[in-house]
Design a protein around this motif. Sequence first.
Motif, short mmCIF file in Angstrom:
data_model
loop_
_atom_site.label_atom_id
_atom_site.label_comp_id
_atom_site.label_asym_id
_atom_site.label_seq_id
_atom_site.Cartn_x
_atom_site.Cartn_y
_atom_site.Cartn_z
N TYR A 1 35.58 42.51 34.50
CA TYR A 1 34.41 41.93 33.85
C TYR A 1 33.16 42.12 34.71
N GLY A 2 32.97 43.30 35.28
CA GLY A 2 31.77 43.59 36.04
C GLY A 2 31.91 43.44 37.54
N SER A 3 33.01 42.89 38.05
CA SER A 3 33.18 42.73 39.49
C SER A 3 33.69 44.03 40.11
N SER A 4 33.36 44.22 41.39
CA SER A 4 33.83 45.40 42.12
C SER A 4 35.11 45.06 42.88
N GLY A 5 35.65 46.05 43.59
CA GLY A 5 36.87 45.83 44.35
C GLY A 5 36.71 44.80 45.45
N ALA A 6 35.47 44.62 45.94
CA ALA A 6 35.24 43.65 47.01
C ALA A 6 35.27 42.21 46.51
N GLU A 7 35.37 41.99 45.20
CA GLU A 7 35.49 40.63 44.66
C GLU A 7 36.93 40.26 44.31
N ASN A 8 37.88 41.15 44.60
CA ASN A 8 39.28 40.86 44.32
C ASN A 8 39.92 40.11 45.48
N ASN A 9 41.05 39.48 45.21
CA ASN A 9 41.89 38.88 46.24
C ASN A 9 43.22 39.61 46.27
N TYR A 10 43.68 39.92 47.47
CA TYR A 10 44.96 40.62 47.67
C TYR A 10 45.91 39.66 48.37
N ILE A 11 46.98 39.25 47.66
CA ILE A 11 47.89 38.24 48.16
C ILE A 11 49.27 38.87 48.32
N ILE A 12 49.86 38.72 49.52
CA ILE A 12 51.19 39.26 49.81
C ILE A 12 52.08 38.11 50.26
N ASP A 13 53.15 37.88 49.53
CA ASP A 13 54.08 36.77 49.82
C ASP A 13 53.34 35.44 49.99
N GLY A 14 52.29 35.25 49.22
CA GLY A 14 51.58 33.98 49.21
C GLY A 14 50.43 33.87 50.19
N VAL A 15 50.25 34.82 51.11
CA VAL A 15 49.15 34.75 52.07
C VAL A 15 48.02 35.67 51.61
N ARG A 50 38.05 31.63 45.32
CA ARG A 50 37.44 32.52 46.32
C ARG A 50 37.34 33.96 45.86
N MET A 51 37.13 34.19 44.57
CA MET A 51 36.95 35.55 44.07
C MET A 51 36.33 35.46 42.68
N THR A 52 35.65 36.54 42.30
CA THR A 52 35.10 36.67 40.95
C THR A 52 35.72 37.84 40.20
N GLY A 53 36.65 38.55 40.86
CA GLY A 53 37.31 39.68 40.23
C GLY A 53 38.72 39.32 39.80
N GLY A 54 39.69 40.06 40.30
CA GLY A 54 41.07 39.83 39.91
C GLY A 54 41.93 39.43 41.10
N ILE A 55 43.19 39.17 40.81
CA ILE A 55 44.19 38.81 41.80
C ILE A 55 45.27 39.90 41.79
N ILE A 56 45.53 40.49 42.94
CA ILE A 56 46.66 41.41 43.09
C ILE A 56 47.69 40.69 43.95
N ASN A 57 48.78 40.29 43.32
CA ASN A 57 49.79 39.46 43.98
C ASN A 57 51.05 40.29 44.20
N VAL A 58 51.48 40.41 45.46
CA VAL A 58 52.62 41.26 45.80
C VAL A 58 53.72 40.40 46.42
N LEU A 59 54.95 40.60 45.96
CA LEU A 59 56.12 39.98 46.56
C LEU A 59 56.96 41.06 47.23
N THR A 60 57.31 40.85 48.51
CA THR A 60 58.15 41.82 49.20
C THR A 60 59.63 41.55 48.88
#
Length: 300
Positions: A1-15, A50-60
Amino acid sequence: YGSSGAENNYIIDGVNATGILYGTEGKQLNFDFVQEIEVKTGGLPAGYGRMTGGIINVLTRSGGNTFKGDAFGFYEGGGLQTVDRSAALRPQTTTTLTDIDNRWDFGGALGGYLLKDKLWFFAAYNRTNRTDAFTLIRRLGEPGSPPIDSVVSRDTRRDLFAGKLTWTPRSGHTVIGSVFGDPGEVTGPVFAIAGPEVTWRGVSRIGATDIVTRYEGTFGPSSLVRAQYGRHHEKSFIEGPGKDTPRLIDRTVTPNEVSNGFGRHIDQDLGRDVFRVDVIGFTSRQDLQIGAHYELSAFT
């Protein structure tokens, strides 16, 4: 919705593993370590912020009651790479052409149990290497500069790793500990080649390491408690003979010629501590979740 990659959150195993300084992705993670990827782009629950873009959530991946493992390797180089022949089309400000001389990686993963039905483990490692070849296409007048048509190599190494322990002390209660990182080193030209070696040759030490501890427990048939602590630590340091010498730039010639030392750079030692607690209540028709999430970032 107009946000760039710098507005995303990258979460790995909850951190939260998002880069602290610029807000972009903060680490490399081999796909062989990944169990699941979830992407959320809109209508996010209140627990995300803490973001205006998306959430990329990764589980190992996790271990289990059977032992499973794999190994892999990859190589590319020599005749498998094309040669950049665009020198005549480049502007006069361009001093080099870059070709991938070779790149390769190898690694493996193993998961299983230490105590069946109680304590499981997963461990993985991936070594990556890449060599780039920089060919000089402009004559540089500064004494000590590499001659035209000479080739300078740059080596980039990464040691990707991941580990996880999962403990179930009793039914309905689980404790998980994870660690993963991507420390690396770049050797050779760490700045553009536009003068003698002292202005560009060095070593760049990079990478991030994350640790996570998480507890999940059910209390009765209608409540769930989650508690988590995580730490994201990233660094970037440049070393070399030109580090502490001011750079001089001659802008009267094209391409610009440099002398004396390195250009502008910032050594970074950054950390983020993440604390989170959630309490979830279940009814026959609705779920109610109450939680607190606190992050503390430190810059050095």
